[in-house]
Design a protein around this motif. Structure first.
Motif, PDB file in Angstrom:
ATOM      1  N   SER A 187      11.386  36.989  48.911  1.00  0.00           N
ATOM      2  CA  SER A 187      11.829  36.808  47.526  1.00  0.00           C
ATOM      3  C   SER A 187      12.318  35.395  47.254  1.00  0.00           C
ATOM      4  N   GLU A 188      12.759  34.685  48.301  1.00  0.00           N
ATOM      5  CA  GLU A 188      13.245  33.312  48.133  1.00  0.00           C
ATOM      6  C   GLU A 188      12.140  32.381  47.620  1.00  0.00           C
ATOM      7  N   ILE A 189      10.904  32.724  47.909  1.00  0.00           N
ATOM      8  CA  ILE A 189       9.779  31.888  47.469  1.00  0.00           C
ATOM      9  C   ILE A 189       9.788  31.725  45.955  1.00  0.00           C
ATOM     10  N   PHE A 190      10.160  32.789  45.258  1.00  0.00           N
ATOM     11  CA  PHE A 190      10.125  32.756  43.802  1.00  0.00           C
ATOM     12  C   PHE A 190      11.259  31.927  43.200  1.00  0.00           C
ATOM     13  N   ASN A 191      12.137  31.405  44.042  1.00  0.00           N
ATOM     14  CA  ASN A 191      13.209  30.524  43.577  1.00  0.00           C
ATOM     15  C   ASN A 191      12.820  29.053  43.676  1.00  0.00           C
ATOM     16  N   LEU A 192      11.628  28.746  44.146  1.00  0.00           N
ATOM     17  CA  LEU A 192      11.176  27.364  44.307  1.00  0.00           C
ATOM     18  C   LEU A 192      10.595  26.861  42.985  1.00  0.00           C
ATOM     19  N   ALA A 193      11.475  26.508  42.073  1.00  0.00           N
ATOM     20  CA  ALA A 193      11.089  26.175  40.702  1.00  0.00           C
ATOM     21  C   ALA A 193      10.179  24.953  40.598  1.00  0.00           C
ATOM     22  N   GLN A 194      10.180  24.063  41.578  1.00  0.00           N
ATOM     23  CA  GLN A 194       9.357  22.848  41.521  1.00  0.00           C
ATOM     24  C   GLN A 194       7.955  23.037  42.103  1.00  0.00           C
ATOM     25  N   MET A 195       7.697  24.197  42.672  1.00  0.00           N
ATOM     26  CA  MET A 195       6.410  24.486  43.308  1.00  0.00           C
ATOM     27  C   MET A 195       5.280  24.427  42.283  1.00  0.00           C
ATOM     28  N   THR A 196       4.160  23.774  42.653  1.00  0.00           N
ATOM     29  CA  THR A 196       3.004  23.708  41.759  1.00  0.00           C
ATOM     30  C   THR A 196       1.836  24.557  42.251  1.00  0.00           C
ATOM     31  N   ILE A 239       5.265  36.879  34.115  1.00  0.00           N
ATOM     32  CA  ILE A 239       4.229  35.917  34.485  1.00  0.00           C
ATOM     33  C   ILE A 239       3.851  35.046  33.276  1.00  0.00           C
ATOM     34  N   ASP A 240       4.148  35.527  32.078  1.00  0.00           N
ATOM     35  CA  ASP A 240       3.806  34.770  30.867  1.00  0.00           C
ATOM     36  C   ASP A 240       4.561  33.451  30.746  1.00  0.00           C
ATOM     37  N   ARG A 241       5.601  33.278  31.528  1.00  0.00           N
ATOM     38  CA  ARG A 241       6.366  32.012  31.497  1.00  0.00           C
ATOM     39  C   ARG A 241       5.665  30.889  32.253  1.00  0.00           C
ATOM     40  N   LEU A 242       4.585  31.222  32.950  1.00  0.00           N
ATOM     41  CA  LEU A 242       3.858  30.226  33.749  1.00  0.00           C
ATOM     42  C   LEU A 242       2.829  29.532  32.866  1.00  0.00           C
ATOM     43  N   ILE A 289       5.456  41.681  43.465  1.00  0.00           N
ATOM     44  CA  ILE A 289       5.762  40.340  42.969  1.00  0.00           C
ATOM     45  C   ILE A 289       7.060  40.439  42.183  1.00  0.00           C
ATOM     46  N   SER A 290       8.037  39.664  42.556  1.00  0.00           N
ATOM     47  CA  SER A 290       9.332  39.672  41.880  1.00  0.00           C
ATOM     48  C   SER A 290       9.201  39.147  40.450  1.00  0.00           C
ATOM     49  N   SER A 291      10.002  39.695  39.563  1.00  0.00           N
ATOM     50  CA  SER A 291      10.029  39.185  38.188  1.00  0.00           C
ATOM     51  C   SER A 291      10.537  37.748  38.154  1.00  0.00           C
ATOM     52  N   ALA A 292      11.168  37.304  39.239  1.00  0.00           N
ATOM     53  CA  ALA A 292      11.647  35.920  39.340  1.00  0.00           C
ATOM     54  C   ALA A 292      10.495  34.918  39.336  1.00  0.00           C
ATOM     55  N   ILE A 293       9.268  35.401  39.450  1.00  0.00           N
ATOM     56  CA  ILE A 293       8.136  34.474  39.378  1.00  0.00           C
ATOM     57  C   ILE A 293       8.156  33.697  38.067  1.00  0.00           C
ATOM     58  N   GLY A 294       8.733  34.278  37.055  1.00  0.00           N
ATOM     59  CA  GLY A 294       8.825  33.611  35.754  1.00  0.00           C
ATOM     60  C   GLY A 294       9.602  32.311  35.790  1.00  0.00           C
ATOM     61  N   SER A 295      10.417  32.098  36.813  1.00  0.00           N
ATOM     62  CA  SER A 295      11.194  30.858  36.925  1.00  0.00           C
ATOM     63  C   SER A 295      10.377  29.715  37.532  1.00  0.00           C
ATOM     64  N   MET A 296       9.171  30.003  38.001  1.00  0.00           N
ATOM     65  CA  MET A 296       8.329  28.975  38.631  1.00  0.00           C
ATOM     66  C   MET A 296       7.448  28.296  37.568  1.00  0.00           C
ATOM     67  N   GLU A 297       8.089  27.728  36.570  1.00  0.00           N
ATOM     68  CA  GLU A 297       7.398  27.226  35.389  1.00  0.00           C
ATOM     69  C   GLU A 297       6.454  26.057  35.644  1.00  0.00           C
ATOM     70  N   LYS A 298       6.544  25.418  36.795  1.00  0.00           N
ATOM     71  CA  LYS A 298       5.645  24.296  37.102  1.00  0.00           C
ATOM     72  C   LYS A 298       4.405  24.745  37.883  1.00  0.00           C
ATOM     73  N   LEU A 299       4.351  26.027  38.206  1.00  0.00           N
ATOM     74  CA  LEU A 299       3.254  26.560  39.004  1.00  0.00           C
ATOM     75  C   LEU A 299       1.923  26.410  38.274  1.00  0.00           C
TER      76      LEU A 299
END
Length: 155
Positions: free
Chosen positions: A4-13, A54-57, A26-36
């Motif tokens: 789950s920590e992976i979804f906290n990597l907000a700078q990941m592309t 996922i719509d936040r991506l 897939i955690s709902s936290a995926i929405g925080s990965m806005e640079k993906l």
């Protein structure tokens, strides 16, 4: 499971975990990965639904979740992911109709949906996808491919 920590990597592309033995959801936290820009979990054993967050991506160009065990429907929020060029959801247990909101993805070139339990008709909005050149689905989806797609992209 997917850490789950992976979804906290907000700078990941780019996040690519193809051909592993990942399970879980897939955690709902995926929405925080806005640079993906690319997200691929192909050929794993991931279950559950595709989270609506996922719509936040908004920068995501490639979504590859093929050959897992996703269930539920394709979220209508996918239509808000306006940078998408490729959607590959084949080989899951997704049900229901192909969302008409896909028609708002102007840059979409490829939609692969076969190997699911999708039903209903091909959304008329598909004809709005001027860049689309690959569209695959199973026989349970009925209707015809709009004529102008056949003309633009002869098979």
């Amino acid at each position: 499971p997917i850490p789950s920590e992976i979804f906290n990597l907000a700078q990941m592309t780019k996040l690519q975990f193809d051909d592993n033995v990942f399970s879980g959801t897939i955690s709902s936290a995926i929405g925080s990965m806005e640079k993906l820009q690319e997200f691929s979990l192909a050929n794993n054993n991931v279950t559950g639904t595709i989270p609506s967050e996922i719509d936040r991506l908004k920068k995501l160009t490639r979504l590859n979740l093929k050959n897992n065990n996703f269930s539920g429907s394709i979220p209508t929020e996918i239509g808000l992911m306006t940078s998408l060029m490729t959607i590959d959801l084949r080989g899951n247990a997704l049900e229901g109709p192909i969302p008409s909101e896909i028609g708002s993805l102007a840059d979409l070139r490829e939609i692969r949906l076969e190997g699911n339990r999708l039903t209903g008709t091909i959304p008329l909005q598909i004809k709005l996808l001027q860049q689309l050149f690959i569209l695959t689905f199973d026989d349970a989806v009925v209707g015809s491919i709009p004529k102008d797609i056949k003309t633009r992209h002869p098979c």
